[in-house]
Design a protein around this motif. Structure first.
Motif, PDB file in Angstrom:
ATOM      1  N   LEU A  29     -88.786 -90.634  -0.200  1.00 52.73           N
ATOM      2  CA  LEU A  29     -88.157 -90.472  -1.508  1.00 52.73           C
ATOM      3  C   LEU A  29     -89.167 -89.953  -2.529  1.00 52.73           C
ATOM      4  N   ALA A  30     -90.351 -90.536  -2.535  1.00 49.40           N
ATOM      5  CA  ALA A  30     -91.385 -90.090  -3.473  1.00 49.40           C
ATOM      6  C   ALA A  30     -91.750 -88.634  -3.219  1.00 49.40           C
ATOM      7  N   ALA A  31     -91.848 -88.251  -1.943  1.00 53.83           N
ATOM      8  CA  ALA A  31     -92.156 -86.853  -1.607  1.00 53.83           C
ATOM      9  C   ALA A  31     -91.053 -85.925  -2.102  1.00 53.83           C
ATOM     10  N   PHE A  32     -89.808 -86.361  -1.981  1.00 57.44           N
ATOM     11  CA  PHE A  32     -88.662 -85.573  -2.450  1.00 57.44           C
ATOM     12  C   PHE A  32     -88.756 -85.330  -3.958  1.00 57.44           C
ATOM     13  N   TYR A  33     -89.034 -86.383  -4.726  1.00 57.60           N
ATOM     14  CA  TYR A  33     -89.115 -86.228  -6.179  1.00 57.60           C
ATOM     15  C   TYR A  33     -90.346 -85.420  -6.596  1.00 57.60           C
ATOM     16  N   HIS A  34     -91.459 -85.608  -5.914  1.00 62.69           N
ATOM     17  CA  HIS A  34     -92.639 -84.814  -6.239  1.00 62.69           C
ATOM     18  C   HIS A  34     -92.357 -83.321  -6.049  1.00 62.69           C
ATOM     19  N   GLU A  35     -91.612 -83.003  -4.996  1.00 63.65           N
ATOM     20  CA  GLU A  35     -91.277 -81.597  -4.741  1.00 63.65           C
ATOM     21  C   GLU A  35     -90.275 -81.067  -5.762  1.00 63.65           C
TER      22      GLU A  35
ATOM     23  N   ASP B 228     -77.130-101.049   9.190  1.00 63.66           N
ATOM     24  CA  ASP B 228     -76.005-101.352   8.307  1.00 63.66           C
ATOM     25  C   ASP B 228     -76.475-101.331   6.854  1.00 63.66           C
ATOM     26  N   HIS B 229     -75.647-101.851   5.957  1.00 60.72           N
ATOM     27  CA  HIS B 229     -75.902-101.714   4.521  1.00 60.72           C
ATOM     28  C   HIS B 229     -77.131-102.499   4.054  1.00 60.72           C
ATOM     29  N   THR B 230     -77.456-103.578   4.738  1.00 62.00           N
ATOM     30  CA  THR B 230     -78.607-104.393   4.333  1.00 62.00           C
ATOM     31  C   THR B 230     -79.760-104.321   5.332  1.00 62.00           C
ATOM     32  N   GLY B 231     -79.469-104.009   6.577  1.00 63.09           N
ATOM     33  CA  GLY B 231     -80.506-103.989   7.611  1.00 63.09           C
ATOM     34  C   GLY B 231     -81.553-102.921   7.401  1.00 63.09           C
ATOM     35  N   ILE B 232     -81.219-101.908   6.624  1.00 62.20           N
ATOM     36  CA  ILE B 232     -82.155-100.807   6.416  1.00 62.20           C
ATOM     37  C   ILE B 232     -83.374-101.238   5.600  1.00 62.20           C
ATOM     38  N   ILE B 233     -83.350-102.467   5.064  1.00 61.84           N
ATOM     39  CA  ILE B 233     -84.494-102.943   4.285  1.00 61.84           C
ATOM     40  C   ILE B 233     -85.780-102.913   5.104  1.00 61.84           C
ATOM     41  N   TRP B 234     -85.647-103.040   6.431  1.00 62.37           N
ATOM     42  CA  TRP B 234     -86.830-103.058   7.291  1.00 62.37           C
ATOM     43  C   TRP B 234     -87.400-101.652   7.469  1.00 62.37           C
ATOM     44  N   GLN B 235     -86.684-100.644   7.004  1.00 63.05           N
ATOM     45  CA  GLN B 235     -87.196 -99.279   7.029  1.00 63.05           C
ATOM     46  C   GLN B 235     -87.599 -98.815   5.626  1.00 63.05           C
ATOM     47  N   ALA B 236     -87.619 -99.736   4.680  1.00 56.22           N
ATOM     48  CA  ALA B 236     -87.761 -99.374   3.274  1.00 56.22           C
ATOM     49  C   ALA B 236     -89.050 -98.617   2.964  1.00 56.22           C
ATOM     50  N   LYS B 237     -90.161 -99.021   3.561  1.00 58.71           N
ATOM     51  CA  LYS B 237     -91.442 -98.399   3.220  1.00 58.71           C
ATOM     52  C   LYS B 237     -91.430 -96.915   3.562  1.00 58.71           C
TER      53      LYS B 237
ATOM     54  N   GLY C 129     -97.254 -92.234  -8.909  1.00 59.07           N
ATOM     55  CA  GLY C 129     -97.517 -91.347 -10.032  1.00 59.07           C
ATOM     56  C   GLY C 129     -96.292 -90.771 -10.699  1.00 59.07           C
ATOM     57  N   ILE C 130     -95.138 -91.374 -10.462  1.00 60.98           N
ATOM     58  CA  ILE C 130     -93.890 -90.916 -11.085  1.00 60.98           C
ATOM     59  C   ILE C 130     -93.395 -92.002 -12.036  1.00 60.98           C
ATOM     60  N   THR C 131     -93.164 -91.662 -13.286  1.00 60.68           N
ATOM     61  CA  THR C 131     -92.624 -92.628 -14.244  1.00 60.68           C
ATOM     62  C   THR C 131     -91.213 -93.018 -13.835  1.00 60.68           C
ATOM     63  N   ALA C 132     -90.884 -94.293 -13.955  1.00 57.33           N
ATOM     64  CA  ALA C 132     -89.552 -94.770 -13.581  1.00 57.33           C
ATOM     65  C   ALA C 132     -88.917 -95.528 -14.738  1.00 57.33           C
ATOM     66  N   TYR C 133     -87.614 -95.375 -14.865  1.00 56.84           N
ATOM     67  CA  TYR C 133     -86.827 -96.106 -15.857  1.00 56.84           C
ATOM     68  C   TYR C 133     -85.882 -97.032 -15.098  1.00 56.84           C
ATOM     69  N   GLU C 134     -86.205 -98.330 -15.102  1.00 63.12           N
ATOM     70  CA  GLU C 134     -85.359 -99.320 -14.420  1.00 63.12           C
ATOM     71  C   GLU C 134     -84.172 -99.665 -15.325  1.00 63.12           C
ATOM     72  N   ILE C 135     -82.994 -99.311 -14.868  1.00 61.23           N
ATOM     73  CA  ILE C 135     -81.777 -99.510 -15.647  1.00 61.23           C
ATOM     74  C   ILE C 135     -81.165-100.878 -15.346  1.00 61.23           C
TER      75      ILE C 135
END
Length: 321
Positions: A308-314, A293-302, A113-119
């Motif tokens: 992140l969404a909760a942070f922006y909603h707040e 590491d810099h790429t391994g965190i993808i497995w924690q992305a969800k 429910g948050i509008t996003a602007y993909e740059i």
């Protein structure tokens, strides 16, 4: 310099079907092309539980900063994932890779429910350099820019962000997000804008000098070669990059609205670079460390995107002043 009063010339707007995600020009999917990258997008959506809109608003504009010899790069692009909300986040991608992190984050925020602007930032996607047979190569490194031109790309990305806030966004409450190099852009935008209410630097950092001399990533290694050619030591480089340094452009009054993620085994963005940015933003900044590491965190992305969404909603709430 970074200019919060930036305006964009020759601004255009059209509603289009969601185009294939931007291939950032490196990695195993590069040779597969858009068909392969679209398959990746479907898998990303399934994994994250993200919804991709059927249509987006595509804006183009002349960049307020011109880098000579690269006309395609000097035309900016942004895609709006419109929810009709009064909350919006400007999303900057990483420097390279087969799939743009900005697309995945934008789709997830849209789903929440948050509008996003993909740059599409400098020298990525359709702003990349044309090579043989009409193929386009993404990345600042691929453009073989001089150190001075690299500085200009920072001014391009951040001032375009200011221009988008001034002329494109229609929402009341605006945040920004970036991953890796895009995280530096997001921090710089938040630090120099009076309009942004929240920002997240995801696997980014400050102290560009330390980054240049100690990162194992190809882009800092390329800059290290530029530094060697210019016969500069670390002190000289620190003075040279002062104008674009993220640690020099913070607003400590907004520290509570700044979220910084670092990875404890990151060799692309060294821990000292991330910690330098945390220290610069000052007391109250929200600093979280991820295991990996810099790429391994993808497995924690969800889980990370849910946080992140909760942070922006707040932070983008009408109740927050």
């Amino acid at each position: 310099m970074y200019n919060p009063n930036t305006t964009l010339e020759n601004l255009t707007k059209e509603t289009i079907k969601l185009p294939p995600p931007v291939n950032l020009g490196h990695g195993p999917w590069t040779a597969v092309g858009l068909q392969g990258i679209t398959v990746v997008e479907k898998l990303v959506g399934f994994y994250l539980g993200a919804t991709f809109p059927k249509e987006v608003t595509h804006y183009t504009f002349d960049s307020p900063i011109v880098i000579e010899g690269h006309p395609d790069n000097n035309r900016g692009h942004v895609y709006k994932f419109d929810t009709g909300s009064d909350k919006a986040v400007i999303v900057f991608p990483q420097r390279s890779g087969a799939y743009s992190g900005a697309r995945a984050v934008s789709a997830f925020l849209y789903s929440q429910g948050i509008t996003a602007y993909e740059i599409i930032p400098p020298f990525l996607g359709q702003r990349g350099v044309l090579k043989k047979k009409g193929k386009r190569k993404s990345g600042i490194k691929s453009a073989r820019l001089s150190f001075k031109q690299v500085e200009q790309t920072y001014f391009q990305a951040v001032n375009e962000g200011h221009g988008i806030i001034n002329q494109v966004t229609t929402e009341k409450h605006i945040g920004c997000f970036g991953v890796s190099l895009g995280a530096q852009y997001a921090s710089l935008l938040h630090g120099t804008s009076e309009r942004t209410k929240a920002a997240c630097s995801f696997l980014g950092g400050g102290d560009l000098t330390h980054l240049i001399f100690h990162s194992e990533d190809k882009f800092p290694l390329y800059l290290r070669g530029c530094v060697k050619d210019m016969d500069m030591d670390e002190d000289a480089v620190r003075k040279y990059v002062a104008a674009i340094e993220p640690c020099n452009h913070v607003d400590t009054n907004k520290a509570l609205d700044m979220l910084i993620y670092g990875a404890d085994q990151d060799k692309v963005i060294p821990a000292l670079s991330t910690e330098a940015l945390v220290d610069a933003w000052g007391e109250g900044v929200n600093y979280r460390t991820i295991s990996g590491d810099h790429t391994g965190i993808i497995w924690q992305a969800k889980e990370l995107l849910q946080n992140l969404a909760a942070f922006y909603h707040e932070k983008l709430s009408s109740k927050v002043k």
